[in-house]
Design a protein around this motif. Structure first.
Motif, PDB file in Angstrom:
ATOM      1  N   GLN A  52       0.829  -1.207   0.000  1.00  0.00           N
ATOM      2  CA  GLN A  52       0.000   0.000   0.000  1.00  0.00           C
ATOM      3  C   GLN A  52       0.865   1.259   0.000  1.00  0.00           C
ATOM      4  O   GLN A  52       0.588   2.204  -0.742  1.00  0.00           O
ATOM      5  N   GLU A  53       1.919   1.256   0.833  1.00  0.00           N
ATOM      6  CA  GLU A  53       2.800   2.422   0.876  1.00  0.00           C
ATOM      7  C   GLU A  53       3.512   2.610  -0.459  1.00  0.00           C
ATOM      8  O   GLU A  53       3.680   3.734  -0.930  1.00  0.00           O
ATOM      9  N   GLY A  54       3.916   1.495  -1.073  1.00  0.00           N
ATOM     10  CA  GLY A  54       4.575   1.576  -2.373  1.00  0.00           C
ATOM     11  C   GLY A  54       3.646   2.103  -3.451  1.00  0.00           C
ATOM     12  O   GLY A  54       4.052   2.927  -4.284  1.00  0.00           O
ATOM     13  N   LEU A  55       2.399   1.647  -3.442  1.00  0.00           N
ATOM     14  CA  LEU A  55       1.423   2.146  -4.416  1.00  0.00           C
ATOM     15  C   LEU A  55       1.163   3.631  -4.215  1.00  0.00           C
ATOM     16  O   LEU A  55       1.100   4.400  -5.180  1.00  0.00           O
ATOM     17  N   GLU A  56       1.025   4.035  -2.969  1.00  0.00           N
ATOM     18  CA  GLU A  56       0.789   5.452  -2.659  1.00  0.00           C
ATOM     19  C   GLU A  56       1.977   6.296  -3.124  1.00  0.00           C
ATOM     20  O   GLU A  56       1.802   7.357  -3.724  1.00  0.00           O
ATOM     21  N   GLN A  57       3.183   5.825  -2.841  1.00  0.00           N
ATOM     22  CA  GLN A  57       4.379   6.553  -3.265  1.00  0.00           C
ATOM     23  C   GLN A  57       4.445   6.619  -4.788  1.00  0.00           C
ATOM     24  O   GLN A  57       4.788   7.656  -5.354  1.00  0.00           O
ATOM     25  N   GLY A  58       4.099   5.526  -5.451  1.00  0.00           N
ATOM     26  CA  GLY A  58       4.098   5.514  -6.913  1.00  0.00           C
ATOM     27  C   GLY A  58       3.087   6.483  -7.500  1.00  0.00           C
ATOM     28  O   GLY A  58       3.371   7.184  -8.482  1.00  0.00           O
ATOM     29  N   ARG A  59       1.900   6.542  -6.892  1.00  0.00           N
ATOM     30  CA  ARG A  59       0.881   7.496  -7.355  1.00  0.00           C
ATOM     31  C   ARG A  59       1.389   8.932  -7.209  1.00  0.00           C
ATOM     32  O   ARG A  59       1.237   9.756  -8.108  1.00  0.00           O
ATOM     33  N   LYS A  60       2.015   9.198  -6.065  1.00  0.00           N
ATOM     34  CA  LYS A  60       2.517  10.550  -5.815  1.00  0.00           C
ATOM     35  C   LYS A  60       3.616  10.902  -6.811  1.00  0.00           C
ATOM     36  O   LYS A  60       3.603  11.986  -7.398  1.00  0.00           O
TER      37      LYS A  60
END
Length: 114
Positions: A52-60
């Motif tokens: 989840q943190e990786g996906l959020e960072q990728g979106r950002k």
């Protein structure tokens, strides 16, 4: 499986001796299964949180890159202060700036002063 009484007594004496020598406590197979299950659940939760943190960072990162490209097309090369603002903004702020970009009159007005 049950051991005959004399062997069982010797077995437990050996276990207790090992516990003392190695300063460890005996864990029953049932306790070990609970520990293993807890460890597996913890690892799974950790993987999910990391994902989840990786996906959020990728979106950002994707939002920053896209907005920076659009800003460069609209206003020319970006000053370091604008790049820093983009990098430190959260996803919600990046979305606000992206939505406001078509009507923005200047980079300074869009991103705010500083």
């Amino acid at each position: 499986m049950a051991l005959p009484e004399p062997y069982q007594k010797r077995y437990w004496q050996a276990v207790l001796k090992l516990e003392k020598e190695r300063k460890v406590e005996w864990i029953t197979p049932l306790e070990q299964s609970f520990i293993d299950k807890g460890r597996q659940e913890g690892e799974q939760k950790g993987r999910q949180k990391g994902l989840q943190e990786g996906l959020e960072q990728g979106r950002k990162e994707g939002a920053v890159a896209l907005l920076a490209r659009q800003l460069i097309q609209r206003f020319g090369p970006l000053p370091r202060s604008a790049l820093n603002k983009l990098a430190s903004a959260d996803l919600a702020q990046l979305e606000i700036w992206s939505d406001a970009l078509p009507a923005a009159q200047s980079l300074k007005r869009l991103l705010g002063s500083g």
